[in-house]
Design a protein around this motif. Structure first.
Motif, mmCIF file in Angstrom:
data_model
loop_
_atom_site.group_PDB
_atom_site.id
_atom_site.type_symbol
_atom_site.label_atom_id
_atom_site.label_comp_id
_atom_site.label_asym_id
_atom_site.label_seq_id
_atom_site.Cartn_x
_atom_site.Cartn_y
_atom_site.Cartn_z
ATOM 1 N N UNK A 193 0.810 -1.226 0.000
ATOM 2 C CA UNK A 193 0.000 0.000 0.000
ATOM 3 C C UNK A 193 0.840 1.271 0.000
ATOM 4 N N UNK A 194 2.064 1.176 0.544
ATOM 5 C CA UNK A 194 2.973 2.315 0.565
ATOM 6 C C UNK A 194 4.356 1.849 0.126
ATOM 7 N N UNK A 195 5.211 2.804 -0.173
ATOM 8 C CA UNK A 195 6.552 2.487 -0.647
ATOM 9 C C UNK A 195 7.322 1.654 0.360
ATOM 10 N N UNK A 196 7.078 1.865 1.656
ATOM 11 C CA UNK A 196 7.876 1.201 2.683
ATOM 12 C C UNK A 196 7.115 0.102 3.416
ATOM 13 N N UNK A 197 5.889 -0.207 2.991
ATOM 14 C CA UNK A 197 5.066 -1.194 3.697
ATOM 15 C C UNK A 197 4.681 -2.314 2.727
ATOM 16 N N UNK A 198 4.857 -3.556 3.179
ATOM 17 C CA UNK A 198 4.485 -4.718 2.379
ATOM 18 C C UNK A 198 3.772 -5.735 3.267
ATOM 19 N N UNK A 199 2.670 -6.277 2.765
ATOM 20 C CA UNK A 199 1.908 -7.294 3.478
ATOM 21 C C UNK A 199 1.770 -8.504 2.567
ATOM 22 N N UNK A 200 2.155 -9.674 3.054
ATOM 23 C CA UNK A 200 2.051 -10.890 2.251
ATOM 24 C C UNK A 200 1.283 -11.961 3.011
ATOM 25 N N UNK A 201 0.476 -12.709 2.268
ATOM 26 C CA UNK A 201 -0.294 -13.822 2.800
ATOM 27 C C UNK A 201 0.008 -15.052 1.955
ATOM 28 N N UNK A 202 0.085 -16.215 2.581
ATOM 29 C CA UNK A 202 0.311 -17.453 1.850
ATOM 30 C C UNK A 202 -0.365 -18.598 2.587
ATOM 31 N N UNK A 211 -1.067 -40.851 6.975
ATOM 32 C CA UNK A 211 -0.383 -40.337 8.167
ATOM 33 C C UNK A 211 0.780 -39.412 7.815
ATOM 34 N N UNK A 212 1.192 -38.631 8.816
ATOM 35 C CA UNK A 212 2.400 -37.802 8.796
ATOM 36 C C UNK A 212 2.332 -36.650 7.794
ATOM 37 N N UNK A 213 1.133 -36.163 7.494
ATOM 38 C CA UNK A 213 0.991 -35.069 6.528
ATOM 39 C C UNK A 213 0.138 -33.958 7.136
ATOM 40 N N UNK A 214 0.732 -32.824 7.553
ATOM 41 C CA UNK A 214 -0.059 -31.694 8.054
ATOM 42 C C UNK A 214 -1.084 -31.264 7.009
ATOM 43 N N UNK A 215 -2.309 -31.017 7.446
ATOM 44 C CA UNK A 215 -3.415 -30.808 6.515
ATOM 45 C C UNK A 215 -3.516 -29.389 5.995
ATOM 46 N N UNK A 216 -2.883 -28.433 6.644
ATOM 47 C CA UNK A 216 -2.887 -27.081 6.094
ATOM 48 C C UNK A 216 -1.693 -26.289 6.611
ATOM 49 N N UNK A 217 -1.440 -25.194 5.934
ATOM 50 C CA UNK A 217 -0.363 -24.283 6.310
ATOM 51 C C UNK A 217 -0.768 -22.874 5.896
ATOM 52 N N UNK A 218 -0.669 -21.906 6.822
ATOM 53 C CA UNK A 218 -0.991 -20.513 6.517
ATOM 54 C C UNK A 218 0.078 -19.606 7.123
ATOM 55 N N UNK A 219 0.395 -18.542 6.409
ATOM 56 C CA UNK A 219 1.407 -17.614 6.898
ATOM 57 C C UNK A 219 1.081 -16.175 6.542
ATOM 58 N N UNK A 220 1.508 -15.261 7.396
ATOM 59 C CA UNK A 220 1.342 -13.823 7.180
ATOM 60 C C UNK A 220 2.647 -13.137 7.524
ATOM 61 N N UNK A 233 6.143 -11.986 11.317
ATOM 62 C CA UNK A 233 5.525 -13.097 10.592
ATOM 63 C C UNK A 233 4.778 -14.010 11.558
ATOM 64 N N UNK A 234 3.675 -14.551 11.059
ATOM 65 C CA UNK A 234 2.823 -15.469 11.814
ATOM 66 C C UNK A 234 2.614 -16.705 10.947
#
Length: 721
Positions: free
Chosen positions: A593-602, A623-632, A646-647
């Motif tokens: 939104x600004x020159x110095x600010x960045x927001x990413x979602x995955x 088995x042994x497979x995580x069902x989802x992954x989210x990051x910010x 980051x979260x």
């Protein structure tokens, strides 16, 4: 005579007033003018960008930076703040403002793909995996001085890094196990039966990482059912440069890296020396004993030396020699079935890589001939009185690769052909019980592949068809045909891209699964069949000035999945137990939104389902497979600082086929701040301070394998150019 004297006096007076007329405006001019200057660098590599184009916004005057990216501009003080627009081929344009009082700035430019019909350039080097640009995502080590390889690749929405009982890391790509993911180094396969290969690559050597998700055996051969991760290393540069990186962190974690670019005659050399030592004796919550205890015997000491030398014999002929020697010793903290840590269990690893590549460029034709040799050794020892837990074993493997690659471009069409040979041999030594050793086993593979990119127009829209085909013939075994077809709408001026692709892949059984002798409780199975898969994927990508997004959905059907299981007689043995379906979606979005600010979602979501109709576990989760992954991640970059938060959330996974045992998901938060400053014309400083898992979350990446809590990291990097 008097007339002459009077005339001379008049001339002097005129000259005096003329001088005043010329000098006073100059003094006034100098009083209200000043100079600004700076240097333009690559944001990913800190390498100077030569001859970047700089446009002065107010006057529309254009200047060029010099060979080292330096520039200077005379301006009037009442023009502050002062705006410029910077552009250079292969990099994103940047609008930069010199605020009032600022006279010098280091300006980083981010790399940007260049789309030329038939060619895709991402980062500083061409992609080497496939001509289908929509099938590849590229990751850049933007803050490599703060990361390990594992911490970089987990930024990809489909990649999860897990730890096993030996304390070693393994990769899952969109739910596919590590044995279904091909690891490559500069386009040659790294997968090795003796050790984890990717951990030996220093992060400072990485230029970028290419990731293909989904069936990719037509590009990489065996073990690419889940995809490919290709580590592309930096090229030597002509100018001298030297980087020194020192990192320290919690639990006596120290590392140092020295990298030098040096030219001797016509030979450009890149030399890297790396060392790392850590205790890693963090405190974790032991649910069996219901108390906090310290994890012991989890230390590591490792180091490597690597080099890459390019000799340009002529404009069209060059030779590149690469070398890597890696050695490590670490503790083995325990078993997967309980929290029992062994104080005497040790692992040793040694890896040697040699590669020679010769490139011949003739107009639109290019030939690459590559020879590669890999040797890996690993030894695991546990000296303990209890004979049930005592072991002393050693794995050795040697791999030889020979590859010829031919690229051809005619107008907007391009093609790529490969012919290669791969030799693998593997030996397992049991020093305590020699009868359980595995004698020398050999696997030879000859392959040929062809891929082409054919563009055409349909309803005034540009469309590309990229078919690829590969045949692998294993000596004394079957031949395997892998195919892939991609239909894509290439990225054009509107920055929109759409693709649909599908193909099939295969994975050969591992040597240990085939020939493991073990003891009466554990046995290999020489009758295992290759695992095979068939699937498809669709993806869409859109980019604007302030916003970009990419989303994909995939489906993969896998037959004859290999799993180890315990028979009714209590013997562990591998079998082709399961047919399965893995489907899901993933995506990323970035907003500036600004020159110095960045927001990413995955994020990504997978559904790994057992489809063996005759099994009691039909339609249960694998088995042994995580069902989802989210990051910010939020980044704020008021130069010369960069602050990030980051979260990351990993979903739950099941630990058995019946889905009765659950490993809970977890969420971690990381924060960091970096500082960059130019100390002199030739010296730059980067500093970083970060906190991982800031809320001290207690979690496990695999059952009974504890992960570290809150920890700190600091690094200091000096760049001499």
């Amino acid at each position: 005579m008097c007339f002459i004297i009077i005339h001379q006096r008049k001339m002097k007076s005129k000259l005096f007033f003329l001088a005043l007329f010329l000098i006073i405006p100059s003094l006034v001019y100098c009083t209200f003018r000043t100079k600004i200057s700076g240097q333009i660098l690559s944001a990913e590599t800190d390498v100077a960008i030569a001859h970047a184009r700089i446009e002065i916004i107010k006057t529309e005057e254009i200047i060029l930076a010099d060979e080292k990216g330096n520039f200077s501009i005379d301006i009037e003080q009442d023009n502050e703040p002062f705006e410029i627009h910077i552009s250079s081929i292969g990099y994103k344009d940047k609008h930069f403002v010199f605020e009032a009082g600022v006279r010098y700035a280091v300006i980083p430019l981010e790399s940007e793909p260049i789309i030329i019909p038939g060619i895709t350039i991402k980062s500083t080097q061409d992609n080497v995996l496939t001509l289908a640009q929509s099938n590849i995502s590229v990751m850049l080590p933007e803050n490599a001085n703060n990361l390990e390889i594992a911490e970089l690749i987990v930024r990809h929405p489909d990649i999860i890094v897990k730890e096993n009982a030996m304390g070693e890391q393994s990769i899952q790509l969109h739910g596919h196990e590590s044995r279904h993911v091909t690891l490559m180094l500069d386009g040659l396969k790294l997968n090795n039966p003796s050790m984890n290969s990717f951990h030996a690559i220093p992060i400072e050597q990485i230029d970028h990482i290419e990731v293909i998700t989904g069936n990719a055996s037509s590009a990489a051969g065996d073990a690419a059912m889940g995809g490919v991760i290709n580590f592309v290393t930096k090229k030597p540069i002509h100018d001298f440069s030297q980087d020194i990186l020192i990192t320290t962190g919690s639990w006596n974690n120290y590392s140092a890296n020295l990298q030098t670019n040096l030219t001797t005659g016509k030979i450009k050399n890149l030399i890297n020396i790396f060392g790392h030592k850590a205790t890693n004796d963090f405190i974790y919550c032991n649910p069996l004993e219901e108390k906090d205890i310290r994890r012991t015997n989890n230390d590591i000491t490792e180091g490597s030396i690597s080099s890459k030398s390019t000799f340009e014999l002529s404009k069209d002929l060059s030779s590149t020699l690469s070398f890597l020697l890696y050695k490590a010793e670490k503790g083995i903290p325990g078993q997967t079935t309980d929290y029992m840590w062994f104080s005497h269990a040790r692992a040793h690893a040694l890896k040697l890589d040699l590669k020679e590549q010769v490139r011949i460029q003739v107009n639109e034709y290019s030939h690459d001939v590559m020879l590669s040799f890999q040797q890996a050794e690993s030894r695991y020892r546990n000296k303990i009185e209890n004979p049930f837990y005592t072991y002393d074993s050693e794995n050795r493997s040697r791999i030889f690769d020979a590859l010829w690659q031919f690229d051809h471009i005619i107008g907007s069409c391009s093609s790529r052909a490969k012919v290669g040979f791969r030799h693998e041999n593997y030996t397992y030594y049991d020093h305590l019980v020699p009868t359980q050793s595995i004698d020398l086993k050999i696997r030879n593979n000859v392959f040929a592949s062809y891929e082409s990119l054919i563009p055409f127009s349909l309803f005034k829209s540009s469309i590309s068809i990229i078919p690829s085909l590969r045949i692998d013939k294993l000596m004394n075994d079957d031949a395997f045909l892998s195919s892939h077809l991609t239909i894509e709408v290439p990225r054009g001026p509107d920055k929109f891209q759409l693709s649909i692709s599908g193909g099939n892949s295969y994975t050969m059984p591992e040597f240990t699964s085939l020939f493991w002798k073990g003891d009466s409780r554990v046995q290999g199975n020489p009758n295992l069949k290759p695992e095979q898969s068939l699937g498809g994927k669709t993806s869409v990508e859109w980019t604007s000035k302030y916003f970009s997004m990419k989303a994909s959905a995939s489906y993969n059907r896998i037959e004859d999945l290999i799993y180890w299981y315990r028979s009714a007689m209590g013997v562990w043995k591998p079998e082709n137990l399961t047919d399965a379906e893995l489907y899901g979606f993933s995506g990323t979005a970035t907003w500036e939104p600004f020159e110095i600010v960045s927001l990413s979602l995955s994020g990504s979501k997978i559904v790994p389902i057992n489809k063996t109709g005759s099994s009691d576990h039909h339609n249960k989760y694998l088995p042994h497979k995580p069902l989802h992954k989210f990051g910010t991640e939020v980044t704020v970059s008021p130069f010369p600082l960069e602050c990030s938060f980051s979260l990351n959330t990993i979903g739950k996974q099941y630990d058995n086929f019946s889905n009765t045992v659950v490993v809970n998901g977890y969420t971690t938060c990381d924060v960091g701040i970096s500082y960059s400053s130019k100390l002199s014309d030739n010296l730059r400083l980067n500093a970083f301070v970060g906190v991982k898992n800031i809320f001290d979350e207690s979690y496990e990446t695999s059952r009974n394998i504890p992960a570290p809590g809150r920890n700190f990291q600091c690094s200091l990097k000096l760049i001499l150019q």
